[in-house]
Design a protein around this motif. Structure first.
Motif, short mmCIF file in Angstrom:
data_model
loop_
_atom_site.label_atom_id
_atom_site.label_comp_id
_atom_site.label_asym_id
_atom_site.label_seq_id
_atom_site.Cartn_x
_atom_site.Cartn_y
_atom_site.Cartn_z
N ARG A 1 -43.21 -18.16 27.22
CA ARG A 1 -42.61 -18.30 25.88
C ARG A 1 -41.09 -18.50 25.94
O ARG A 1 -40.48 -18.79 24.91
N LYS A 2 -40.50 -18.37 27.12
CA LYS A 2 -39.09 -18.71 27.31
C LYS A 2 -38.94 -20.09 27.95
O LYS A 2 -37.85 -20.46 28.39
N GLY A 3 -40.03 -20.85 28.02
CA GLY A 3 -39.95 -22.22 28.50
C GLY A 3 -40.28 -22.43 29.96
O GLY A 3 -40.12 -23.54 30.48
N ALA A 4 -40.77 -21.38 30.65
CA ALA A 4 -41.13 -21.53 32.06
C ALA A 4 -42.47 -22.25 32.21
O ALA A 4 -43.32 -22.17 31.33
N GLU A 5 -42.63 -22.93 33.33
CA GLU A 5 -43.92 -23.52 33.71
C GLU A 5 -44.62 -22.49 34.59
O GLU A 5 -44.22 -22.27 35.73
N VAL A 6 -45.66 -21.86 34.06
CA VAL A 6 -46.23 -20.66 34.69
C VAL A 6 -47.57 -20.95 35.35
O VAL A 6 -48.46 -21.58 34.74
N THR A 7 -47.71 -20.48 36.60
CA THR A 7 -48.98 -20.52 37.32
C THR A 7 -49.34 -19.09 37.72
O THR A 7 -48.54 -18.40 38.34
N LEU A 8 -50.55 -18.67 37.34
CA LEU A 8 -51.06 -17.34 37.72
C LEU A 8 -51.93 -17.46 38.96
O LEU A 8 -52.78 -18.35 39.04
N VAL A 9 -51.73 -16.55 39.91
CA VAL A 9 -52.58 -16.48 41.10
C VAL A 9 -53.24 -15.10 41.10
O VAL A 9 -52.56 -14.07 41.17
N ILE A 10 -54.58 -15.09 41.01
CA ILE A 10 -55.32 -13.86 40.77
C ILE A 10 -56.43 -13.71 41.81
O ILE A 10 -57.24 -14.61 42.00
N ARG A 11 -56.45 -12.57 42.50
CA ARG A 11 -57.48 -12.33 43.51
C ARG A 11 -58.87 -12.18 42.90
O ARG A 11 -59.86 -12.57 43.50
N GLU A 12 -58.94 -11.62 41.70
CA GLU A 12 -60.22 -11.35 41.06
C GLU A 12 -60.73 -12.60 40.35
O GLU A 12 -60.04 -13.62 40.26
N GLU A 13 -61.95 -12.47 39.79
CA GLU A 13 -62.56 -13.62 39.11
C GLU A 13 -62.19 -13.71 37.64
O GLU A 13 -62.55 -14.67 36.95
#
Length: 328
Positions: A183-195
């Motif tokens: 919401r501050k304008g970042a290009e966000v990628t989440l990396v999650i071990r779980e499903e």
């Protein structure tokens, strides 16, 4: 504050967070000679929370010392909590030394401990350890984790405006960081071990992150992990293979763990499994070392989601009642 260097105290409390403060309040009510020693500022762990953090609990569950906690929101913010605990300190005028770190606790004999800090030495009949768990981050142990662009403590989302951000984790801290930076304008990628996104994420936040992922505003890789980090890129391991993407910052919201080194040096027995639960009597909170007590999150070992301010405030009353019985 009381000069404690030339006297034997009834109790020294290590940790100036809410539970350590609660123990100090109970000691003061019982007329005990006590000292709280905190390595940072007042409620240092709360100070290090993200700037925009909102508590899961309502304000009354965070109250100590009979001081009302009035919040302007359904759930209090970090800023409100810091102001509240300052008011508690002002009301009770607790005997607390800030920015002083305990380096060693040595048992000299029955009801006799020597406590060495980075500044001075003290003597006390009893010790309460209320150090919380926010001291050491859980490391990913991958190449590039020591780069300046990798952050284990998240603060203000403005820093990451218009940057390419990778957020590691699926619990509250990771999801808050992902949504706030997005919401501050970042290009966000989440990396999650779980499903999936953790079920422990705040119930009013979880639908938000799920919808942002569904609409493609935030990219998410599930059942995945970071392989390595470089100055300009990261490599992500996914079920479909490895992907390299451009990256400016990595927010490794992988959780934290207590610093058990002080407990071990005191002679407190830790469970030999991955939980590392300290040995203590659940009725009195006294450890296997007579005269040393545990309060708050530290009681759970690596299970840092067992004890919170809300359900461990009572530890202070239990321990001080036991100490008061012994010293009077």
């Amino acid at each position: 504050m009381t000069n404690c260097e030339n006297m034997t105290l009834d109790v020294i409390i290590i940790g100036g967070g809410p539970i350590g403060m609660a123990a100090g309040i109970e000691a003061q009510k019982k007329g005990l000679n006590y000292l709280i020693i905190e390595k940072g500022c007042l409620v240092n762990s709360l100070f290090n929370y993200p700037a925009n953090m909102t508590f899961f609990s309502t304000s009354e569950k965070l109250e100590i010392g009979g001081v009302p906690f009035i919040s302007h929101n359904p759930r209090p913010t970090r800023r409100e909590a810091l102001e509240y605990y300052r008011r508690v300190q002002t009301k009770w005028n607790l005997n607390i030394h800030l920015f002083e770190e305990v380096n060693e606790v040595q048992k000299l004999g029955p009801e006799q401990f020597e406590v060495k800090t980075n500044k001075v030495e003290y003597f006390s009949k009893n010790i309460i350890v209320a150090t919380g768990f926010y001291g050491l981050p859980n490391l990913m142990n991958i190449e590039g984790e020591d780069l300046p662009k990798v952050k284990h403590y998240y603060d203000d989302p403005h820093l990451y405006s218009f940057q390419k951000i990778v957020v590691v984790g699926a619990a509250n801290s990771a999801i808050d960081a992902a949504l706030e930076t997005y919401r501050k304008g970042a290009e966000v990628t989440l990396v999650i071990r779980e499903e999936e996104i953790s079920q422990r994420v705040k119930y009013w936040v979880r639908p938000d992150i799920i919808n942002r992922i569904k609409e493609g505003s935030i990219k998410a890789y599930f059942n995945s992990s970071l392989n390595s980090i470089s100055e300009q890129n990261v490599i992500i391991e996914t079920p479909e293979g490895s992907f390299e993407i451009e990256n400016d910052f990595v927010l490794a919201m992988t959780g934290y763990k207590p610093d058990f080194s002080l407990l071990e040096k005191m002679g407190i027995i830790l469970a030999e499994d991955e939980l590392m639960t300290p040995s203590y009597n659940e009725d009195t909170h006294e450890t296997n070392v007579e005269g040393i007590y545990l309060a708050g999150v530290i009681c759970g070992g690596m299970q840092t989601n067992t004890w919170f301010i809300e359900n461990s405030r009572v530890h202070a009353e239990i321990i001080i009642e036991e100490i008061s019985r012994k010293v009077q």
